[in-house]
Design a protein around this motif. Sequence first.
Motif, mmCIF file in Angstrom:
data_model
loop_
_atom_site.group_PDB
_atom_site.id
_atom_site.type_symbol
_atom_site.label_atom_id
_atom_site.label_comp_id
_atom_site.label_asym_id
_atom_site.label_seq_id
_atom_site.Cartn_x
_atom_site.Cartn_y
_atom_site.Cartn_z
ATOM 1 N N SER A 140 0.841 -1.193 0.000
ATOM 2 C CA SER A 140 0.000 0.000 0.000
ATOM 3 C C SER A 140 0.875 1.242 0.000
ATOM 4 C CB SER A 140 -0.936 0.007 1.217
ATOM 5 O OG SER A 140 -0.188 -0.072 2.418
ATOM 6 N N LYS A 174 -2.839 -0.862 -2.912
ATOM 7 C CA LYS A 174 -3.956 -0.062 -2.418
ATOM 8 C C LYS A 174 -3.428 1.217 -1.769
ATOM 9 C CE LYS A 174 -6.843 -4.129 -1.406
ATOM 10 N NZ LYS A 174 -7.789 -3.908 -2.517
ATOM 11 N N GLY A 177 -3.385 5.396 3.108
ATOM 12 C CA GLY A 177 -3.989 6.601 3.641
ATOM 13 C C GLY A 177 -3.391 7.832 2.993
ATOM 14 N N PHE A 201 -11.595 11.792 -1.711
ATOM 15 C CA PHE A 201 -11.074 10.500 -1.231
ATOM 16 C C PHE A 201 -11.748 10.153 0.100
ATOM 17 C CE2 PHE A 201 -7.731 12.159 -3.956
ATOM 18 C CZ PHE A 201 -7.425 11.062 -4.742
ATOM 19 N N ALA A 204 -10.413 7.864 3.106
ATOM 20 C CA ALA A 204 -9.001 7.488 2.951
ATOM 21 C C ALA A 204 -8.050 8.484 3.594
ATOM 22 C CB ALA A 204 -8.659 7.352 1.470
ATOM 23 N N HIS A 249 -6.214 2.371 11.810
ATOM 24 C CA HIS A 249 -6.681 2.556 10.434
ATOM 25 C C HIS A 249 -6.468 1.243 9.690
ATOM 26 C CE1 HIS A 249 -6.883 5.193 6.658
ATOM 27 N NE2 HIS A 249 -7.798 5.697 7.426
ATOM 28 N N THR A 252 -7.555 -0.690 3.964
ATOM 29 C CA THR A 252 -6.960 0.060 2.854
ATOM 30 C C THR A 252 -8.041 0.375 1.827
ATOM 31 O OG1 THR A 252 -6.287 -2.044 1.890
ATOM 32 C CG2 THR A 252 -4.633 -0.844 3.159
ATOM 33 N N TYR A 253 -7.663 1.152 0.825
ATOM 34 C CA TYR A 253 -8.631 1.677 -0.124
ATOM 35 C C TYR A 253 -8.196 1.348 -1.547
ATOM 36 C CZ TYR A 253 -9.972 4.083 4.084
ATOM 37 O OH TYR A 253 -10.343 4.332 5.374
#
Length: 255
Positions: A140, A174, A177, A201, A204, A249, A252-253
């Motif tokens: 990520s 991904k 953040g 976003f 995120a 956190h 993931t995105y």
Amino acid sequence: MGRVICFANQKGGVGKTSACVNLCAAVTEKNRKVLLIDADPQGNATTGIGVDKHSRPNLYDVMIGGTPIEEAIVATPFGDVVPSNLNLSGASIELVDMDDRQQALKQAIAPVRDRYDYIFIDCPPSLGLLTLNALVASDSIIIPVQCEYYAMEGLADLVTSMRRTKKRFNPELKIEGILLTMYDRRLSFTGQVAREIRKYFEGAVYSTVIPRNVRIAEAPSHGRPVTDYSPMSRGADAYGSLAIEFFRHNHTYDI
């Protein structure tokens, strides 16, 4: 197996290296095992964490010379480091003639992944072959974004590059953040940029923002992260909060 996270933004001066060094130190303080890989030929992460950028072997020797990464790791109180210097600038040229040139860093990291909780990679401020190697090697990406007028334009370019990398080389990549840096509450456009990024976003962007802070700016010249150089400063407090949010956190995105 440790998670590999790169810090990238092709726009310079956004606090990328500062974020990488200071989050590395803050996470290490929380009793996690962290390896910082300086993939920027400027070597600012190397000196910013207190390592001589002329140390050998370094990342150039690992990626181009075939030196085992274990031999290049330097231990510091703030996390382990694979240093870098201007020699690495030649790697982009030398990698071109190598097979699987975009996989060089990933292959180099593989032997030590299970020794760390996290491996942080500080990328150069460009979208060249070194950054591509970091994106291919990573699970990520953390994207530091300065709260200024051109932030969205640079962010869009980076996301486009990430999508190409994901499609061709790393389908698992991904966004970890997005980190808002150099935040100045006195400036109205700072809040406007922050709101636009959070809107675009959604979910995120870290709640923690990194303020403009003189102690953050001073710390690298002393070879120390701000959490050690000035632990009571606003900058140190922000990175301490970011470390806690980083642990919580836990998703993931997609890009």
